[in-house]
Design an enzyme around this catalytic site. Structure first.
Site, PDB file in Angstrom:
ATOM      1  N   CYS A 135     -15.245 -33.178  19.628  1.00  0.00           N
ATOM      2  CA  CYS A 135     -15.763 -31.828  19.365  1.00  0.00           C
ATOM      3  C   CYS A 135     -16.846 -31.466  20.362  1.00  0.00           C
ATOM      4  O   CYS A 135     -17.235 -30.310  20.456  1.00  0.00           O
ATOM      5  CB  CYS A 135     -16.305 -31.742  17.953  1.00  0.00           C
ATOM      6  SG  CYS A 135     -17.783 -32.712  17.721  1.00  0.00           S
TER       7      CYS A 135
ATOM      8  N   GLU B 205      -9.157 -23.923  20.714  1.00  0.00           N
ATOM      9  CA  GLU B 205      -9.400 -25.362  20.801  1.00  0.00           C
ATOM     10  C   GLU B 205      -8.052 -26.066  21.011  1.00  0.00           C
ATOM     11  O   GLU B 205      -7.168 -25.980  20.160  1.00  0.00           O
ATOM     12  CB  GLU B 205     -10.052 -25.870  19.504  1.00  0.00           C
ATOM     13  CG  GLU B 205     -10.345 -27.363  19.553  1.00  0.00           C
ATOM     14  CD  GLU B 205     -11.033 -27.899  18.307  1.00  0.00           C
ATOM     15  OE1 GLU B 205     -10.614 -27.547  17.188  1.00  0.00           O
ATOM     16  OE2 GLU B 205     -11.986 -28.687  18.468  1.00  0.00           O
TER      17      GLU B 205
ATOM     18  N   LYS C  29     -13.810 -40.110   1.687  1.00  0.00           N
ATOM     19  CA  LYS C  29     -12.367 -39.951   1.918  1.00  0.00           C
ATOM     20  C   LYS C  29     -12.153 -39.952   3.432  1.00  0.00           C
ATOM     21  O   LYS C  29     -12.366 -38.961   4.116  1.00  0.00           O
ATOM     22  CB  LYS C  29     -11.841 -38.642   1.338  1.00  0.00           C
ATOM     23  CG  LYS C  29     -10.314 -38.632   1.353  1.00  0.00           C
ATOM     24  CD  LYS C  29      -9.701 -37.277   1.631  1.00  0.00           C
ATOM     25  CE  LYS C  29      -9.684 -36.792   3.031  1.00  0.00           C
ATOM     26  NZ  LYS C  29      -8.760 -37.474   3.974  1.00  0.00           N
TER      27      LYS C  29
ATOM     28  N   SER D  76     -11.470 -29.479  11.307  1.00  0.00           N
ATOM     29  CA  SER D  76     -11.139 -28.256  12.041  1.00  0.00           C
ATOM     30  C   SER D  76     -11.767 -27.033  11.374  1.00  0.00           C
ATOM     31  O   SER D  76     -12.047 -27.029  10.171  1.00  0.00           O
ATOM     32  CB  SER D  76      -9.620 -28.106  12.090  1.00  0.00           C
ATOM     33  OG  SER D  76      -9.119 -28.030  10.771  1.00  0.00           O
TER      34      SER D  76
HETATM   35  P1  NAD Z   1      -8.663 -31.568   9.905  1.00  0.00           P
HETATM   36  O1  NAD Z   1      -9.414 -30.342   9.524  1.00  0.00           O
HETATM   37  O2  NAD Z   1      -7.199 -31.485  10.026  1.00  0.00           O
HETATM   38  O3  NAD Z   1      -8.942 -32.749   8.833  1.00  0.00           O
HETATM   39  C1  NAD Z   1     -10.249 -33.130   8.495  1.00  0.00           C
HETATM   40  C2  NAD Z   1     -10.233 -33.741   7.095  1.00  0.00           C
HETATM   41  O4  NAD Z   1      -9.838 -32.753   6.151  1.00  0.00           O
HETATM   42  C3  NAD Z   1      -9.259 -34.889   6.944  1.00  0.00           C
HETATM   43  O5  NAD Z   1      -9.855 -35.879   6.142  1.00  0.00           O
HETATM   44  C4  NAD Z   1      -8.048 -34.277   6.270  1.00  0.00           C
HETATM   45  O6  NAD Z   1      -7.392 -35.187   5.416  1.00  0.00           O
HETATM   46  C5  NAD Z   1      -8.652 -33.126   5.467  1.00  0.00           C
HETATM   47  N1  NAD Z   1      -7.786 -31.934   5.431  1.00  0.00           N
HETATM   48  C6  NAD Z   1      -6.913 -31.518   6.366  1.00  0.00           C
HETATM   49  N2  NAD Z   1      -6.344 -30.361   6.004  1.00  0.00           N
HETATM   50  C7  NAD Z   1      -6.864 -30.036   4.818  1.00  0.00           C
HETATM   51  C8  NAD Z   1      -6.664 -28.936   3.901  1.00  0.00           C
HETATM   52  N3  NAD Z   1      -5.832 -27.952   4.183  1.00  0.00           N
HETATM   53  N4  NAD Z   1      -7.371 -28.929   2.761  1.00  0.00           N
HETATM   54  C9  NAD Z   1      -8.245 -29.912   2.486  1.00  0.00           C
HETATM   55  N5  NAD Z   1      -8.469 -30.957   3.291  1.00  0.00           N
HETATM   56  C10 NAD Z   1      -7.798 -31.027   4.446  1.00  0.00           C
HETATM   57  O7  NAD Z   1      -9.343 -32.113  11.232  1.00  0.00           O
HETATM   58  P2  NAD Z   1      -8.848 -33.336  12.131  1.00  0.00           P
HETATM   59  O8  NAD Z   1      -7.613 -32.935  12.830  1.00  0.00           O
HETATM   60  O9  NAD Z   1      -8.856 -34.585  11.338  1.00  0.00           O
HETATM   61  O10 NAD Z   1     -10.055 -33.449  13.177  1.00  0.00           O
HETATM   62  C11 NAD Z   1     -10.112 -32.712  14.370  1.00  0.00           C
HETATM   63  C12 NAD Z   1     -10.991 -31.498  14.204  1.00  0.00           C
HETATM   64  O11 NAD Z   1     -12.300 -31.900  13.800  1.00  0.00           O
HETATM   65  C13 NAD Z   1     -11.176 -30.731  15.506  1.00  0.00           C
HETATM   66  O12 NAD Z   1     -11.114 -29.360  15.240  1.00  0.00           O
HETATM   67  C14 NAD Z   1     -12.575 -31.137  15.957  1.00  0.00           C
HETATM   68  O13 NAD Z   1     -13.231 -30.196  16.785  1.00  0.00           O
HETATM   69  C15 NAD Z   1     -13.269 -31.273  14.637  1.00  0.00           C
HETATM   70  N6  NAD Z   1     -14.463 -32.100  14.739  1.00  0.00           N
HETATM   71  C16 NAD Z   1     -15.673 -31.478  14.663  1.00  0.00           C
HETATM   72  C17 NAD Z   1     -16.828 -32.214  14.787  1.00  0.00           C
HETATM   73  C18 NAD Z   1     -18.160 -31.534  14.712  1.00  0.00           C
HETATM   74  O14 NAD Z   1     -19.160 -32.222  14.671  1.00  0.00           O
HETATM   75  N7  NAD Z   1     -18.236 -30.221  14.686  1.00  0.00           N
HETATM   76  C19 NAD Z   1     -16.757 -33.592  14.984  1.00  0.00           C
HETATM   77  C20 NAD Z   1     -15.497 -34.208  15.042  1.00  0.00           C
HETATM   78  C21 NAD Z   1     -14.357 -33.442  14.925  1.00  0.00           C
END
Ligand code: NAD
Length: 502
Positions: free
Chosen positions: A291, A402, A182, A235
């Site tokens: 990240c 963050e 997804k 996140s």
């Molecule tokens: P996000 O958590 O908003 O979304 C990530 C995924 O989860 C997406 O596919 C989204 O559709 C889904 N999602 C969002 N909200 C959800 C919910 N309430 N319930 C279920 N699924 C949900 O993250 P983002 O904004 O897409 O990405 C940025 C974040 O990712 C930042 O916090 C960044 O630090 C983190 N990140 C971490 C790493 C790592 O390796 N630790 C790598 C890349 C990004």
């Protein structure tokens, strides 16, 4: 898929990829908007639970043959995929720039990292081997074999639409599992293109599926009884409150990588010119949406008098601001641009709120990214310039949370002890860097810092595909990480056989 070419005439209609077929979804459809032009470039469905279930059923059915396919034959599919990705290298990179906003060079870097995951996974015949010992008791031998489990769900974030799902997919498939991916609904085009290449590479039907959507699809995935495990990158609130507990409740294995607030330390003996250059990439690369980006720079006055500490601090701030001021902003397809927009105007608004908060809490705004020049004639809604705050203290919101944008906070610490304490007081533990000429300080830092990825004179501590992508504290929930040997163990069950022949 027709190649995305500016000016965009018609947005691409994105479909799910289920059981080797591209199928239209019955779910609501939303626009994928290029953040530089604000024009829709694709339309993506928020798929239904029934569509997700179809993909899982296809993946479950495909698993039976795929797990029996010799690892070398599975690896051959990956070799072909690698070749196709090389051929489509520029297309893949352009797609990332157009759907996410990063510069074309940043996209090329992401494509390269994605290909490396596929390359490393081709080593599966060796990577997946178990071990054995003869005569564990008289005439009895014992050995361990690794077996795939079934269907895995892969959930991607928006900031690396091409690479992050590839931290998992090639390893899951190489070990004999099947997947339902997804992608982020904000920039899902890369994963469509990669799945098209996978189809061409000859992965059997149902082995690699893509189902578009948002939190609804994630919820269905987490509760689906046939999903054996979930790989999530996103996140921390979602990782911690949704993914990890739900996987625990439904008995799924899980990798849940969360957010970050990374510190970079500048020691008094750091070589300033390359340190500042490394900081620019680290703090402002990908418009701060990484990240592994450093967000807090701590100037450490170890062994210096109070006045020398202050002089060092001012020198670092000046050099940092001067370099940040030179960064050019624009549409990432322009090869001369050094920083693209944020993913969308809402994300920019969020970052701007942090800038206002920093000012209100008394930090010194040395470079205000709210005032900027964009190269070319593009709407300014999602653009923001590099922003630098000095005289930041650890308890300020901009040093704690963050921000995920091009905002740097520069702090000071009396010594290494105090700087490490600052890192440990922060809830995240994804990455940390030290810039120094001293092996003693570097070793102390590496030894004590509770962060998963450590950079020593490296601003962006990004592990290669054959090492685990680590992370600690609120940046990671789980045991085994993505990439490297950890991933092979994650995607396999260890079975121990003890045998005796009468
Ligand atoms: P996000 O958590 O908003 O979304 C990530 C995924 O989860 C997406 O596919 C989204 O559709 C889904 N999602 C969002 N909200 C959800 C919910 N309430 N319930 C279920 N699924 C949900 O993250 P983002 O904004 O897409 O990405 C940025 C974040 O990712 C930042 O916090 C960044 O630090 C983190 N990140 C971490 C790493 C790592 O390796 N630790 C790598 C890349 C990004």
């Amino acid at each position: 898929m027709s190649i995305l070419q500016e000016p965009i005439q018609e947005p691409l209609e994105l479909h799910n990829y289920i059981d080797g077929e591209w199928v239209a979804s019955e779910g609501e459809v939303i626009d994928v908007v290029n953040p530089a032009t604000l024009k829709p470039i694709a339309r993506v469905p928020l798929s239904t639970a029934a569509e997700f279930d179809q993909a899982v059923q296809a993946a479950q059915a495909a698993f039976e043959d795929w797990r029996r396919t010799p690892p070398l034959a599975r690896a051959r599919c990956l070799f072909r995929l690698k070749e196709l990705m090389e051929q489509e290298f520029e297309t893949l990179s352009r797609i990332q720039t157009m759907e996410h906003g990063k510069t074309i060079d940043e996209s090329r870097g992401e494509t390269r990292r994605g290909i490396e995951m596929v390359e490393v996974a081709t080593g599966i015949p060796s990577l997946m081997m178990g071990n054995n010992l003869e005569d564990v008791a008289s005439g009895i031998d014992e050995y361990l074999i690794r077996q795939p489990l079934g269907v895995f769900g892969i959930i991607g974030p928006y900031n690396f639409p091409c690479m992050v799902p590839l931290w998992f997919i090639p390893f899951a498939l190489a070990t004999g599992n099947t997947v339902v991916v997804k992608p982020s609904s904000e920039d899902p085009i890369s994963q469509v293109k990669i799945a098209e290449l996978a189809e061409e590479a000859g992965f059997p039907e149902g082995v690699w599926n893509v189902v578009h959507g948002g939190r609804g699809v994630v919820g269905t995935m987490l509760d689906h009884p046939a999903i054996e495990g979930v790989c999530f990158v996103g996140s921390t609130p979602v990782a911690k409150n949704v993914i990890y507990p739900r996987c625990g409740a439904t008995g799924k294995r899980v990798i849940a990588q969360g957010g970050a607030k990374n510190f970079g330390l500048v020691m008094p003996d750091a070589d300033l010119a390359p340190t500042i250059a490394a900081c620019m990439t680290s703090f402002f690369g990908n418009t701060g949406q990484r990240c592994l980006a450093n967000a807090n720079l701590v100037v450490v006055g170890e062994g210096l008098s109070a006045s020398a500490r202050e002089a060092l601090y001012q020198r670092v701030v000046e050099a940092f601001v001067a370099a940040a001021r030179r960064i050019t902003i624009g549409y990432g397809l322009d090869e001369t641009v050094q920083m693209g927009p944020l993913r969308d105007p809402e994300k920019k608004a969020n970052v701007v709120r942090y800038i206002e908060r920093g000012i209100a809490e008394g930090a010194r705004l040395c470079l205000d990214g709210r005032t900027f020049t964009v190269q070319g004639d593009y709407p300014r809604d999602a653009f923001l310039g590099p922003t630098v705050f000095a005289d930041v203290t650890p308890e300020m919101t901009i040093a704690q949370e963050e921000i995920f944008g091009p905002v740097a906070a520069i702090l000071k610490a009396r010594d290494l002890e105090e700087a490490i304490a600052m890192i440990h007081a922060n809830p995240f533990g994804n990455a940390a860097s030290i810039f120094t000429g001293s092996g003693k300080w570097a070793r102390e830092f590496q030894y004590r810092t509770r962060c998963g990825n450590i950079g020593i004179n490296i601003g962006l501590a990004a592990p290669m595909a054959f090492f685990p992508f680590s992370g600690m504290k609120d940046s990671f929930l789980g045991v085994l990480h993505g990439q490297g040997q950890d991933t092979i163990r994650f995607f396999t069950e260890s079975k121990v056989v003890i045998q005796r022949w009468f």
